[in-house]
Design an enzyme around this catalytic site. Sequence first.
Site, PDB file in Angstrom:
ATOM      1  N   ASP A 118      -1.530  14.526  31.555  1.00  0.00           N
ATOM      2  CA  ASP A 118      -2.058  14.274  30.218  1.00  0.00           C
ATOM      3  C   ASP A 118      -3.471  14.842  30.191  1.00  0.00           C
ATOM      4  O   ASP A 118      -4.384  14.291  30.797  1.00  0.00           O
ATOM      5  CB  ASP A 118      -2.058  12.766  29.962  1.00  0.00           C
ATOM      6  CG  ASP A 118      -2.510  12.406  28.553  1.00  0.00           C
ATOM      7  OD1 ASP A 118      -3.284  13.173  27.963  1.00  0.00           O
ATOM      8  OD2 ASP A 118      -2.105  11.333  28.058  1.00  0.00           O
ATOM      9  N   LYS A 145      -8.858  13.883  20.803  1.00  0.00           N
ATOM     10  CA  LYS A 145     -10.113  13.621  21.506  1.00  0.00           C
ATOM     11  C   LYS A 145     -11.033  14.832  21.503  1.00  0.00           C
ATOM     12  O   LYS A 145     -12.223  14.720  21.196  1.00  0.00           O
ATOM     13  CB  LYS A 145      -9.825  13.189  22.948  1.00  0.00           C
ATOM     14  CG  LYS A 145      -8.768  12.113  23.087  1.00  0.00           C
ATOM     15  CD  LYS A 145      -9.127  10.839  22.340  1.00  0.00           C
ATOM     16  CE  LYS A 145      -8.055   9.777  22.539  1.00  0.00           C
ATOM     17  NZ  LYS A 145      -8.380   8.518  21.844  1.00  0.00           N
ATOM     18  N   TYR A 193      -4.789   4.266  31.433  1.00  0.00           N
ATOM     19  CA  TYR A 193      -4.802   3.977  29.998  1.00  0.00           C
ATOM     20  C   TYR A 193      -3.830   2.839  29.660  1.00  0.00           C
ATOM     21  O   TYR A 193      -2.624   2.959  29.896  1.00  0.00           O
ATOM     22  CB  TYR A 193      -4.425   5.263  29.275  1.00  0.00           C
ATOM     23  CG  TYR A 193      -4.216   5.191  27.791  1.00  0.00           C
ATOM     24  CD1 TYR A 193      -5.150   4.583  26.952  1.00  0.00           C
ATOM     25  CD2 TYR A 193      -3.091   5.783  27.212  1.00  0.00           C
ATOM     26  CE1 TYR A 193      -4.959   4.550  25.589  1.00  0.00           C
ATOM     27  CE2 TYR A 193      -2.897   5.764  25.842  1.00  0.00           C
ATOM     28  CZ  TYR A 193      -3.825   5.146  25.031  1.00  0.00           C
ATOM     29  OH  TYR A 193      -3.634   5.127  23.679  1.00  0.00           O
ATOM     30  N   ILE A 240      -5.529  15.431  27.476  1.00  0.00           N
ATOM     31  CA  ILE A 240      -6.070  15.318  26.120  1.00  0.00           C
ATOM     32  C   ILE A 240      -7.591  15.243  26.075  1.00  0.00           C
ATOM     33  O   ILE A 240      -8.181  15.411  25.001  1.00  0.00           O
ATOM     34  CB  ILE A 240      -5.459  14.124  25.364  1.00  0.00           C
ATOM     35  CG1 ILE A 240      -5.918  12.786  25.954  1.00  0.00           C
ATOM     36  CG2 ILE A 240      -3.946  14.211  25.351  1.00  0.00           C
ATOM     37  CD1 ILE A 240      -5.513  11.599  25.092  1.00  0.00           C
TER      38      ILE A 240
END
Length: 483
Positions: A237, A275, A152, A239
Amino acid sequence: MERTRKKGQLLSRMATNDRHGENSPYFDGWKAYDENPFHPSQNPDGVIQMGLAENQLCFDLIKKWILENPDASICTAEGVDKLKNIAIYQDYHGLKEFREAVAKFMERVGGNRVTFDPNRIVMGGGATGANETVMFCLADPGDAFLVPAPYYPAFARDLRWRTGLEIVPVDCKSSNNFRITRAALEEAYEKAQSSNINVKGVILANPSNPLGTVLDRETMRSLVSFVNEKGIHLVCDEIYAATVFSSPRFISIAEIIQDMDCNRDLIHIVYSLSKDMGFPGFRVGIVYSFNDVVVNCARKMSSFGLVSSQTQYLLASMLSDEEFVGNFLRESSKRLARRHSVFTKGIEQVGISCLKSNAGLFFWMNMRPLLKEQTAQGELELWRAIISEVKLNVSPGSSFQCSEPGWFRVCFANMDDETVEVALERIRAFVLQGKEEDAPDQKSQRWHKKSLRLSFSSSRLYDESPMSPRMLSPHSPLVRART
């Protein structure tokens, strides 16, 4: 006294440095969209936003629930009696019912194979704030985290800008579908050590952004073993956990460590509702750590990025509605699968392939056959053509620190069905035009818009010369932002 100081010298180093990471094609594409946004009737030749990982496919379900549960808001006639109690100062730990609801939701998303303790739920201002909070807790300025690449782009901001940390990319290859290997981790770690870089941990996204893939059990166990042997941290992470739309299923790191002999103080999770539920504007970020000291420190820091009590109150009610949550997750999975299929099959019709994926709000598109040269410069040249001629904001792989040119992240869940058809038409027309112009005597004319059957006005776009990201530090600008 004559003042000869240059403008900016009275400001802080943070105000004047470029470590925010905004100077990259990833953000430049957003600027191109902002300057000329697509609208089906008012601006049909505008740029379509396909660089924003936003989940807009289930807002009808959210709207229906809110209309049926007006008492969940303190800003309705049914809920206004709770206004005073919610509007005054609250415990920085967050509303008890909110933390309990988030813990239950995380359990549901993980298949109810693990239990999350509400007392370990710490709030942050979205995943951005949550990731930064974890970094502040785990490392000092100058320390580094290994990050499997491609990764990301905004990790440059989240992990580095205010913390003073560094990122060490772990190079993953398309030859094994960009899977994280122990050998790649070891190589990156050793290189950092030999350069006197203090590695404090590994951070990664599972499901992956930008790949749209989930980590398998074997890889995750290997990651846990790696950080335990090195005595460093692992931050997952998660998400995109509820965006999985086909097998294999998502496996939380919390599930993996249940049956492993490992130091749980080294394991941390970042979560968000941005998300999975499509709520990025609510700024709901979560830090969940198995380390008591990290939980206590993060809780103290949460005062700088609390989720509003009104948002907590509404979401506590929504996430506690088990029937709604179950229906939402099932329907979201179906809609993501359908949209993913429409896009990937649509571009397959003109010979463009994608990495096989089953999660996320995007897919990883292989445009290598269209590159004039297999270099970072060739990739950015193609990217400029896609934005300026085709008017699509897709994100080039170099902004994700991908070492292989020609890969692009394409977001598919932030638009309606009609816009999808326009985007697909543009992509197919562009690719077919390139193939037609690829004859030996016309190769130099590839990407010239005069033969493109879509009508676009000409525009200037990013004429700076790109450099290979591997020739620069991990987050040096590839293309300067235009303001």
